[in-house]
Design an enzyme around this catalytic site. Structure first.
Site, PDB file in Angstrom:
ATOM      1  N   GLU A  78      10.325 -14.583 -18.935  1.00 15.32           N
ATOM      2  CA  GLU A  78      10.185 -13.258 -18.780  1.00 15.32           C
ATOM      3  C   GLU A  78       9.233 -12.599 -19.957  1.00 15.32           C
ATOM      4  OE1 GLU A  78      10.505 -11.322 -16.480  1.00 15.32           O
ATOM      5  OE2 GLU A  78      10.105  -9.097 -17.267  1.00 15.32           O
TER       6      GLU A  78
ATOM      7  N   LYS B 235       5.667 -10.677 -18.757  1.00 14.50           N
ATOM      8  CA  LYS B 235       5.303  -9.150 -19.109  1.00 14.50           C
ATOM      9  C   LYS B 235       3.882  -9.381 -19.686  1.00 14.50           C
ATOM     10  CE  LYS B 235       7.266  -7.222 -17.111  1.00 14.50           C
ATOM     11  NZ  LYS B 235       8.169  -7.897 -16.468  1.00 14.50           N
TER      12      LYS B 235
ATOM     13  N   ARG C  84       1.297   1.626  -5.970  1.00 14.40           N
ATOM     14  CA  ARG C  84       1.695   0.496  -4.902  1.00 14.40           C
ATOM     15  C   ARG C  84       0.146  -0.116  -4.542  1.00 14.40           C
ATOM     16  NH1 ARG C  84       6.461   1.366  -2.151  1.00 14.40           N
ATOM     17  NH2 ARG C  84       5.346   0.314  -0.159  1.00 14.40           N
TER      18      ARG C  84
ATOM     19  N   GLU D  64       0.809 -10.317 -17.099  1.00 13.19           N
ATOM     20  CA  GLU D  64       0.561  -9.431 -16.070  1.00 13.19           C
ATOM     21  C   GLU D  64       0.122  -8.114 -16.418  1.00 13.19           C
ATOM     22  OE1 GLU D  64       3.831  -7.781 -13.422  1.00 13.19           O
ATOM     23  OE2 GLU D  64       5.060  -7.985 -15.296  1.00 13.19           O
TER      24      GLU D  64
ATOM     25  N   ASN E 251       0.697   0.196   6.043  1.00 16.41           N
ATOM     26  CA  ASN E 251       1.423  -0.867   4.973  1.00 16.41           C
ATOM     27  C   ASN E 251       2.133  -1.913   5.572  1.00 16.41           C
ATOM     28  OD1 ASN E 251       2.199  -1.795   2.609  1.00 16.41           O
ATOM     29  ND2 ASN E 251       4.161  -0.705   2.683  1.00 16.41           N
ATOM     30  N   GLY E 252       1.495  -3.180   5.215  1.00 16.16           N
ATOM     31  CA  GLY E 252       2.341  -4.469   5.607  1.00 16.16           C
ATOM     32  C   GLY E 252       1.107  -5.556   6.079  1.00 16.16           C
TER      33      GLY E 252
ATOM     34  N   TRP F 180      -3.672  -1.751  -1.235  1.00 18.55           N
ATOM     35  CA  TRP F 180      -3.831  -2.971  -1.947  1.00 18.55           C
ATOM     36  C   TRP F 180      -4.230  -4.045  -1.126  1.00 18.55           C
ATOM     37  CZ3 TRP F 180      -0.684  -7.633  -1.778  1.00 18.55           C
ATOM     38  CH2 TRP F 180      -0.758  -8.596  -2.969  1.00 18.55           C
TER      39      TRP F 180
ATOM     40  N   CYS G 114       0.737  -1.181   0.003  1.00 20.06           N
ATOM     41  CA  CYS G 114       0.022  -0.113   0.119  1.00 20.06           C
ATOM     42  C   CYS G 114       0.876   1.177   0.074  1.00 20.06           C
ATOM     43  CB  CYS G 114      -0.624  -0.032   1.302  1.00 20.06           C
ATOM     44  SG  CYS G 114      -1.861  -1.604   1.675  1.00 20.06           S
TER      45      CYS G 114
ATOM     46  N   HIS H 228       6.998 -32.898 -24.767  1.00 18.71           N
ATOM     47  CA  HIS H 228       6.793 -33.602 -23.515  1.00 18.71           C
ATOM     48  C   HIS H 228       5.457 -33.036 -22.881  1.00 18.71           C
ATOM     49  CE1 HIS H 228      10.575 -35.465 -23.525  1.00 18.71           C
ATOM     50  NE2 HIS H 228      11.237 -34.408 -23.997  1.00 18.71           N
TER      51      HIS H 228
ATOM     52  N   LYS I 171       3.294  -3.232  -7.029  1.00 21.93           N
ATOM     53  CA  LYS I 171       4.614  -2.829  -7.364  1.00 21.93           C
ATOM     54  C   LYS I 171       5.597  -3.563  -6.739  1.00 21.93           C
ATOM     55  CE  LYS I 171       8.145  -1.461  -9.930  1.00 21.93           C
ATOM     56  NZ  LYS I 171       8.252  -2.063 -11.322  1.00 21.93           N
TER      57      LYS I 171
HETATM   58  C1  AGP Z   1       7.356  -7.875 -12.572  1.00 24.99           C
HETATM   59  O1  AGP Z   1       7.031  -7.491 -13.738  1.00 24.99           O
HETATM   60  C2  AGP Z   1       6.421  -8.029 -11.508  1.00 24.99           C
HETATM   61  N1  AGP Z   1       6.048  -6.699 -11.302  1.00 24.99           N
HETATM   62  C3  AGP Z   1       6.927  -8.838 -10.496  1.00 24.99           C
HETATM   63  O2  AGP Z   1       6.992 -10.190 -10.689  1.00 24.99           O
HETATM   64  C4  AGP Z   1       8.186  -8.394  -9.749  1.00 24.99           C
HETATM   65  O3  AGP Z   1       9.092  -8.840 -10.693  1.00 24.99           O
HETATM   66  C5  AGP Z   1       8.354  -9.201  -8.376  1.00 24.99           C
HETATM   67  O4  AGP Z   1       7.270  -8.974  -7.620  1.00 24.99           O
HETATM   68  C6  AGP Z   1       9.792  -8.868  -7.649  1.00 24.99           C
HETATM   69  O5  AGP Z   1       9.896  -7.785  -7.429  1.00 24.99           O
HETATM   70  P1  AGP Z   1      11.069  -6.828  -6.837  1.00 24.99           P
HETATM   71  O6  AGP Z   1      11.955  -7.022  -7.960  1.00 24.99           O
HETATM   72  O7  AGP Z   1      10.758  -5.603  -6.451  1.00 24.99           O
HETATM   73  O8  AGP Z   1      11.520  -7.686  -5.760  1.00 24.99           O
END
Ligand code: AGP
Length: 609
Positions: free
Chosen positions: A481, A485, A27, A488, A101-102, A75, A2, A504, A604
């Protein structure tokens, strides 16, 4: 994760809090709210939905000014996103308002105790227990009540508090979740992250774990959880404001994709001196590195994919055993971490809970830790005895892009550095590699110049309901990766797979409704990738191939192709493939009208387990 924002000082319109909050919206954005003190009463306005809606509902107060307040964008972890679970939360007596936050891991136990003492709860959140705990302990001294409260809390928390008991104090508490103070001579701020403070001041204090800050209009005091005064370490942030803003791009993600050449140039500035690789903040002795036998890599999401590439580089160039696992698994596996081992933790935010826990566990087993992190002052940066910063600057788009390529480059440079110390590579190989790597930023600029073509291909492929991304060897992680991308930000199911595994299982998926992205650059596995493309075409799958210029075989077989420059050392090709697949994902999501910078359900940095 958050976003928290707070201010105390000269009177300001509510706009100040809402603007600060908007710079933290990446966030978390399922609900939001503000609280201030008006005529000795706490005024709260909170609701489900975005900050824009909150602004509209606060229009009637737009002309009023306030000298204290806290704000929050959420969040959801505990309790659905709705008006009641939105922050701020308040005690029974309506004297204490907080944002958090937490995660309070023992909140159910605390809630039962407080309910038994007739406290009235309005929400299903873990956060609300904090307000009632402070209320329970308050006997005339607010700091004293807070000190008792934090001793009861288990988990991670960054908290901001205002109270009519101390209307001239804004209080911040940090344990496990980031909280930064911004200082000016007209008022003091606190926030979860730098972008909220950037336009307001460059003078900051990164609160440490288990610290409490008491901010007043013209002063700041910091205490530890025992109530002992701590030094106020003021730092100057050197990130220019425009770095955190969109600079004319429609989305932060696109801006950050286009920033990659500059970020890689900066990485060379930091870690190349007279064509020699050096890491100023590395405290690992050469003797330790020379005898290093085992490296463990842990991270989450995109950072994990960068780590996977690091595994390939380190194994190939440094002759070490490299084990990798996502942090959420690594921390529960009984790795017998032999001595002469090194743990490399990778994180853009430096606040990912799983990565932090895994790193702390390894440290407790006396394993040396090297962190590759993008945020100075983050929790990971603080707990690591060795740090290599990626100079990507604030990455606001939830989908990580520029931090990823910076992580890859740092891992390549570290591999070459280690290989040199171990005398495994020749001086010529070392120098040739550096020359080739330094040319990469301009090659990425060339690739970004293809964005229109990539967009037209993405528009064609937006109609597919499911994607496979295939790669081999060094580009298997590139496929992982690329899939992350796309999924998400477009919400289209997408899976990265080692191309050799097609037979397989995944090949059963292939038909005319399936799109397959094949990474088939000229390397020792190119012919095998060509066969994979043939197998897919034989089953009417639609193929988008990522190829080198002047490709003659795979290009004839594929439905569409995006071409990238061919490198002498194709081990560095993931640096060129990343921006291609980032742009592809971006334009598919754009074509589908998705919320690219704030994808649903994501945040994020995942500061909770
Ligand atoms: C990546 O596009 C995502 N937002 C997510 O997988 C991110 O890489 C992951 O949460 C790790 O975050 P960090 O690099 O801040 O630890």
């Amino acid at each position: 994760m958050c976003g928290i924002f707070g201010y105390i000082g000269e009177e300001r319109p509510l706009q100040l809090w809402l603007d600060g909050l908007s710079r933290l919206e990446y966030r978390g954005y399922d609900s939001c709210g503000v609280a201030t003190i008006k005529n000795d009463f706490i005024f709260i306005k909170k609701q489900q939905g975005k900050i824009l809606d909150l602004r509209t509902n606060l229009k009637n107060l737009s002309l009023e000014k306030f000298n204290i307040g806290i704000a929050h964008t959420r969040w959801a972890t505990h309790g659905k996103p709705n008006n009641l679970n939105a922050h701020p939360h308040i005690d029974c007596g309506k004297k204490i308002a907080i944002v958090h936050n937490g995660i309070i891991e023992n909140y159910l136990l605390l809630k039962e105790m407080l309910l038994a003492e007739r406290h009235k709860f309005l929400s299903q959140t873990d956060t609300e227990v904090i307000t009632h705990l402070i209320e329970k302990f308050y006997q005339g001294n607010l700091l004293g009540a807070i000190l008792k409260c934090v001793k009861e809390l288990k988990g991670s928390f960054a908290i901001a508090i205002i109270s009519t008991y101390q209307p001239k104090q804004l209080i911040g508490i940090r344990k496990g979740s980031p909280l930064i103070l911004g200082l000016t001579d007209k008022g003091q701020f606190l926030a979860s992250d730098i972008p909220a403070i950037l336009p307001l001041t460059k003078k900051v204090v990164y609160l440490e774990d288990e610290q409490i800050a008491i901010l007043e209009k013209d002063k700041v005091n910091i205490f530890d959880f025992e109530g002992r005064p701590n030094r106020v370490n003021i730092e100057r942030i050197n990130i220019k404001e425009e770095q955190a803003l969109k600079k004319g791009f429609p989305h932060f993600m696109l801006k950050e994709i286009f920033e990659q050449p500059e970020v890689l140039d900066k990485t060379f500035l930091l870690y190349l001196k007279k064509e020699k690789i050096h890491f100023p903040q590395l405290n690992l002795k050469e003797s330790f590195l020379k005898n290093l036998k085992n490296i463990f890599i842990t991270a989450c999401g995109t950072a994990y994919h960068a780590g996977y590439l690091g595994k390939y580089f380190l194994e190939k160039y440094c002759g070490v055993n490299v084990y990798i696992d996502v942090a959420s698994e690594f921390r529960y596996r009984n790795f017998n971490l032999p001595n002469r081992s090194l743990l490399i933790s990778i994180s853009q935010s430096g606040e990912t809970a799983d990565t932090l826990f895994a790193t702390r566990d390894a440290k407790s087993k006396k394993i040396k830790v090297l962190s590759i992190c993008n945020m100075l002052g983050s929790s990971l940066a603080k707990i690591s005895d060795n740090l290599i910063l990626t100079p990507a600057g604030p990455e606001i788009g939830v989908a990580s892009t520029k931090a990823y390529t910076a992580q890859i480059l740092v891992l390549i440079l570290f591999s070459l550095y280690l290989a040199k110390i171990k005398n495994i590579i020749s001086e010529k190989f070392y120098q040739d590699a550096i020359v080739e790597l330094k040319a990469i930023p301009n090659l990425i600029r060339e690739i970004l110049g293809q964005s229109k073509k990539i967009k037209s291909i993405a528009d064609k492929f937006s109609k597919f309901g499911c994607f496979l991304f295939l790669g081999r060897g060094i580009n298997y992680p590139s496929a992982l990766e690329g899939a992350l991308k796309l999924k998400e930000i477009s919400y289209i199911p997408a899976e990265g797979y080692p191309a050799g595994e097609m037979k397989h299982g995944p090949i059963a998926l292939i038909d005319e409704y399936r799109a397959v992205v094949c990474i088939a650059v000229y390397d020792n596995l190119y012919e095998k990738m060509v066969s994979n493309i043939q197998e897919i075409k034989a089953r009417n799958g639609k193929v988008l191939a990522i190829l080198n210029y002047q490709d003659i075989q795979a290009s004839k077989l594929s439905d569409e192709a995006i071409y990238i420059p061919r490198l002498k050392n194709q081990d560095f090709s993931p640096l060129l493939i990343a921006p291609v697949l980032q742009l592809f994902a971006y334009y598919v999501a754009k074509n589908l009208g998705k919320e690219i910078d704030q994808p649903r359900n994501l945040a994020k940095s995942v500061t909770v387990e």
